[in-house]
Design a protein around this motif. Structure first.
Motif, PDB file in Angstrom:
ATOM      1  N   UNK A   1       0.938  -1.222   0.037  1.00  0.00           N
ATOM      2  CA  UNK A   1      -0.015   0.037  -0.053  1.00  0.00           C
ATOM      3  C   UNK A   1       0.892   1.142  -0.057  1.00  0.00           C
ATOM      4  N   UNK A   2       2.004   1.171   0.984  1.00  0.00           N
ATOM      5  CA  UNK A   2       2.827   2.308   0.971  1.00  0.00           C
ATOM      6  C   UNK A   2       3.250   2.553  -0.645  1.00  0.00           C
ATOM      7  N   UNK A   3       4.053   1.703  -1.222  1.00  0.00           N
ATOM      8  CA  UNK A   3       4.657   2.027  -2.345  1.00  0.00           C
ATOM      9  C   UNK A   3       3.455   2.613  -3.394  1.00  0.00           C
ATOM     10  N   UNK A   4       2.389   2.054  -3.476  1.00  0.00           N
ATOM     11  CA  UNK A   4       1.410   2.478  -4.343  1.00  0.00           C
ATOM     12  C   UNK A   4       1.065   3.949  -4.118  1.00  0.00           C
ATOM     13  N   UNK A   5       0.854   4.307  -2.799  1.00  0.00           N
ATOM     14  CA  UNK A   5       0.669   5.898  -2.638  1.00  0.00           C
ATOM     15  C   UNK A   5       1.828   6.528  -2.779  1.00  0.00           C
ATOM     16  N   UNK A   6       3.127   5.889  -2.558  1.00  0.00           N
ATOM     17  CA  UNK A   6       4.525   6.923  -2.785  1.00  0.00           C
ATOM     18  C   UNK A   6       4.545   7.009  -4.440  1.00  0.00           C
ATOM     19  N   UNK A   7       4.001   5.981  -5.038  1.00  0.00           N
ATOM     20  CA  UNK A   7       4.315   6.264  -6.846  1.00  0.00           C
ATOM     21  C   UNK A   7       3.254   7.414  -7.273  1.00  0.00           C
ATOM     22  N   UNK A   8       2.426   7.585  -6.571  1.00  0.00           N
ATOM     23  CA  UNK A   8       1.634   8.483  -6.961  1.00  0.00           C
ATOM     24  C   UNK A   8       1.912   9.880  -6.483  1.00  0.00           C
ATOM     25  N   UNK A   9       2.271  10.045  -5.463  1.00  0.00           N
ATOM     26  CA  UNK A   9       2.797  11.519  -4.657  1.00  0.00           C
ATOM     27  C   UNK A   9       3.648  12.340  -5.521  1.00  0.00           C
ATOM     28  N   UNK A  10       3.252  13.505  -5.395  1.00  0.00           N
ATOM     29  CA  UNK A  10       4.226  14.492  -6.002  1.00  0.00           C
ATOM     30  C   UNK A  10       5.300  14.981  -5.114  1.00  0.00           C
ATOM     31  N   UNK A  11       5.051  14.730  -3.811  1.00  0.00           N
ATOM     32  CA  UNK A  11       6.201  15.128  -2.845  1.00  0.00           C
ATOM     33  C   UNK A  11       5.926  13.956  -1.623  1.00  0.00           C
ATOM     34  N   UNK A  12       6.945  13.534  -1.277  1.00  0.00           N
ATOM     35  CA  UNK A  12       7.212  12.774  -0.206  1.00  0.00           C
ATOM     36  C   UNK A  12       8.040  13.437   0.744  1.00  0.00           C
ATOM     37  N   UNK A  13       7.581  13.738   1.896  1.00  0.00           N
ATOM     38  CA  UNK A  13       8.262  14.502   2.912  1.00  0.00           C
ATOM     39  C   UNK A  13       8.903  13.583   4.246  1.00  0.00           C
ATOM     40  N   UNK A  14       9.872  13.788   4.419  1.00  0.00           N
ATOM     41  CA  UNK A  14      10.614  13.181   5.761  1.00  0.00           C
ATOM     42  C   UNK A  14      10.958  14.181   6.925  1.00  0.00           C
ATOM     43  N   UNK A  15      10.407  13.707   8.054  1.00  0.00           N
ATOM     44  CA  UNK A  15      10.604  14.879   9.096  1.00  0.00           C
ATOM     45  C   UNK A  15      12.183  14.547   9.938  1.00  0.00           C
ATOM     46  N   UNK A  16      12.857  13.751   9.322  1.00  0.00           N
ATOM     47  CA  UNK A  16      14.092  13.326   9.859  1.00  0.00           C
ATOM     48  C   UNK A  16      14.858  12.677   8.706  1.00  0.00           C
ATOM     49  N   UNK A  17      16.262  12.570   8.987  1.00  0.00           N
ATOM     50  CA  UNK A  17      17.156  11.624   8.105  1.00  0.00           C
ATOM     51  C   UNK A  17      16.651  10.245   8.574  1.00  0.00           C
ATOM     52  N   UNK A  18      16.356   9.909   9.763  1.00  0.00           N
ATOM     53  CA  UNK A  18      15.951   8.587   9.960  1.00  0.00           C
ATOM     54  C   UNK A  18      14.763   7.905   9.239  1.00  0.00           C
ATOM     55  N   UNK A  19      13.809   8.898   8.960  1.00  0.00           N
ATOM     56  CA  UNK A  19      12.455   8.679   8.210  1.00  0.00           C
ATOM     57  C   UNK A  19      12.984   8.653   6.928  1.00  0.00           C
ATOM     58  N   UNK A  20      13.699   9.184   6.511  1.00  0.00           N
ATOM     59  CA  UNK A  20      14.003   9.340   5.021  1.00  0.00           C
ATOM     60  C   UNK A  20      14.811   8.104   4.689  1.00  0.00           C
ATOM     61  N   UNK A  21      15.514   7.646   5.364  1.00  0.00           N
ATOM     62  CA  UNK A  21      16.222   6.208   5.404  1.00  0.00           C
ATOM     63  C   UNK A  21      15.214   4.974   5.296  1.00  0.00           C
ATOM     64  N   UNK A  22      14.181   5.179   6.280  1.00  0.00           N
ATOM     65  CA  UNK A  22      13.028   4.223   6.168  1.00  0.00           C
ATOM     66  C   UNK A  22      12.231   4.210   4.991  1.00  0.00           C
ATOM     67  N   UNK A  23      11.838   5.387   4.364  1.00  0.00           N
ATOM     68  CA  UNK A  23      10.936   5.618   3.492  1.00  0.00           C
ATOM     69  C   UNK A  23      11.841   5.335   2.041  1.00  0.00           C
ATOM     70  N   UNK A  24      13.132   5.419   1.780  1.00  0.00           N
ATOM     71  CA  UNK A  24      13.795   5.652   0.568  1.00  0.00           C
ATOM     72  C   UNK A  24      13.688   4.303  -0.115  1.00  0.00           C
ATOM     73  N   UNK A  25      13.647   2.986   0.547  1.00  0.00           N
ATOM     74  CA  UNK A  25      13.476   1.662  -0.128  1.00  0.00           C
ATOM     75  C   UNK A  25      12.020   1.567  -0.851  1.00  0.00           C
ATOM     76  N   UNK A  26      11.087   2.247  -0.259  1.00  0.00           N
ATOM     77  CA  UNK A  26       9.752   2.376  -0.920  1.00  0.00           C
ATOM     78  C   UNK A  26       9.479   3.153  -2.027  1.00  0.00           C
ATOM     79  N   UNK A  27      10.501   4.036  -2.320  1.00  0.00           N
ATOM     80  CA  UNK A  27      10.137   4.879  -3.576  1.00  0.00           C
ATOM     81  C   UNK A  27      10.781   4.424  -4.538  1.00  0.00           C
ATOM     82  N   UNK A  28      10.209   4.983  -5.923  1.00  0.00           N
ATOM     83  CA  UNK A  28      10.612   4.426  -7.269  1.00  0.00           C
ATOM     84  C   UNK A  28      12.056   4.932  -7.442  1.00  0.00           C
ATOM     85  N   UNK A  29      12.676   4.096  -8.177  1.00  0.00           N
ATOM     86  CA  UNK A  29      14.184   4.422  -8.533  1.00  0.00           C
ATOM     87  C   UNK A  29      14.463   5.809  -8.880  1.00  0.00           C
TER      88      UNK A  29
END
Length: 251
Positions: A1-29
Motif C-alpha cells: 500500500x505504501x509503495x502505491x501511494x508513494x508512486x502517485x505522490x508529487x512530494x514525499x516529505x520526511x521529518x528527519x534523516x532516519x525517516x528518509x532512510x526508512x522511506x527511501x526503499x519504498x520509493x521508485x528508483x
C-alpha cells in the motif's frame, strides 16, 4: 500500500534523516524523499529563569534540581533507564523529577512511582499551550526517550521546545534517530544508546554531571538555542515547505 501511494505522490516529505532512510526503499528508483524537519516558534518559548517563572512557586520547586519529561509517554518511548534513574535518586531531597503530560504509558509510570515509593517524582497533567512557555524552562535538564524500533517512525517534537527553552537534553534512544543527531551535532546534551549493560548508569552519570555543573548546563542549553535559531525556527520550517511545494507542483 505504501509503495502505491508513494508512486502517485508529487512530494514525499520526511521529518528527519532516519525517516528518509526508512522511506527511501519504498520509493521508485531515482526518487528521494524531501527532508522537511519540524520546527518551533522561537518567540513562543524563550529561556526564562526560575526566579522569573510564575510556575516555580506554584509547583513548589524551591532550589531543587528539576529533571523533566514533558509530553506524551507512549508505546514508542523507552523508560527502563528512566526507572533506574528514579530508583537511584529516590529519597534525594535535592532532586525532583517531573512528568508533565499523558499517554498510554502514563499509568505504568505512575504505578512504578507509587510501588517503588519514589517520593521525589510527580506526574502532572498537560498544561494549556500558552503555559508551555513556562513549563519547559522550569527544567534544569530534559529527558527524551525513543525505542530503537521506532527510529524513522517517530521524531519526538518535544526536542524543539527544549532547544527553544535553552535547556540541555538527555536522550535515551538510537543514535541514528533524528533527535539524537540534533542533540549530538548541536552539543545540546547527551545521547545514551539504550539496552546495553551500562545504559542506565550512563544516564545517571550524565544527569549527576550536569546537576553538579551549572555552567555546563548553561552552555549546552545555549548551544541548543543557537541550533534552533539557526535551523529550526517557524519561519525556516515554512520556507522549506514553500520551496518543496513549489518544486513539486511545478515539476
Amino acid at each position: 500500500v505504501d509503495e502505491a501511494i508513494f508512486r502517485k505522490a508529487r512530494l514525499v516529505a520526511a521529518l528527519g534523516r532516519c525517516m528518509a532512510d526508512r522511506v527511501q526503499p519504498k520509493l521508485p528508483r531515482g526518487v528521494f524523499p524531501t527532508l522537511l524537519p519540524l520546527w518551533k516558534d522561537a518567540d513562543e518559548i524563550v529561556p526564562v529563569s526560575r526566579a522569573a517563572n510564575p510556575l516555580a512557586a506554584e509547583w513548589d520547586l524551591g532550589d531543587r534540581f528539576v529533571l523533566m519529561y514533558s509530553g506524551n509517554a507512549g508505546l514508542g518511548h523507552r523508560f527502563e533507564e528512566v526507572k533506574a534513574l528514579l530508583r537511584h535518586y529516590r529519597g534525594d531531597p535535592g532532586m525532583l523529577t517531573l512528568f508533565v503530560g499523558g499517554g498510554s504509558r502514563r499509568q505504568e509510570l505512575e504505578h512504578f512511582i507509587a510501588d517503588q515509593q519514589i517520593d521525589n517524582a510527580r506526574y502532572l497533567d498537560y498544561v494549556p499551550r500558552d503555559q508551555v512557555r513556562w513549563t519547559l524552562p522550569l527544567a534544569d535538564t530534559h529527558l527524551v526517550t525513543l525505542q530503537p524500533s521506532w527510529s524513522g517512525i517517530a521524531v519526538p517534537s518535544k526536542i524543539f521546545g527544549i532547544l527553544a527553552s535553552a535547556r540541555p537534553a538527555a536522550m535515551v534512544g538510537p543514535g541514528d534517530s533524528e533527535v539524537a543527531r540534533i542533540i549530538t551535532e548541536s552539543g545540546a546534551g547527551r545521547v545514551i544508546i539504550p539496552g546495553g549493560s551500562t545504559s542506565a548508569a550512563d544516564l545517571i552519570e550524565f544527569i549527576e554531571t550536569v546537576r553538579q555543573d551549572p555552567e555546563m548546563r548553561e552552555e549546552m542549553g545555549q548551544r541548543g538555542r543557537r541550533a534552533l535559531e539557526r535551523t529550526y525556527t517557524l519561519d525556516a520550517g515554512l520556507d522549506r515547505w514553500e520551496v518543496a511545494l513549489h518544486l513539486a507542483l511545478s515539476g
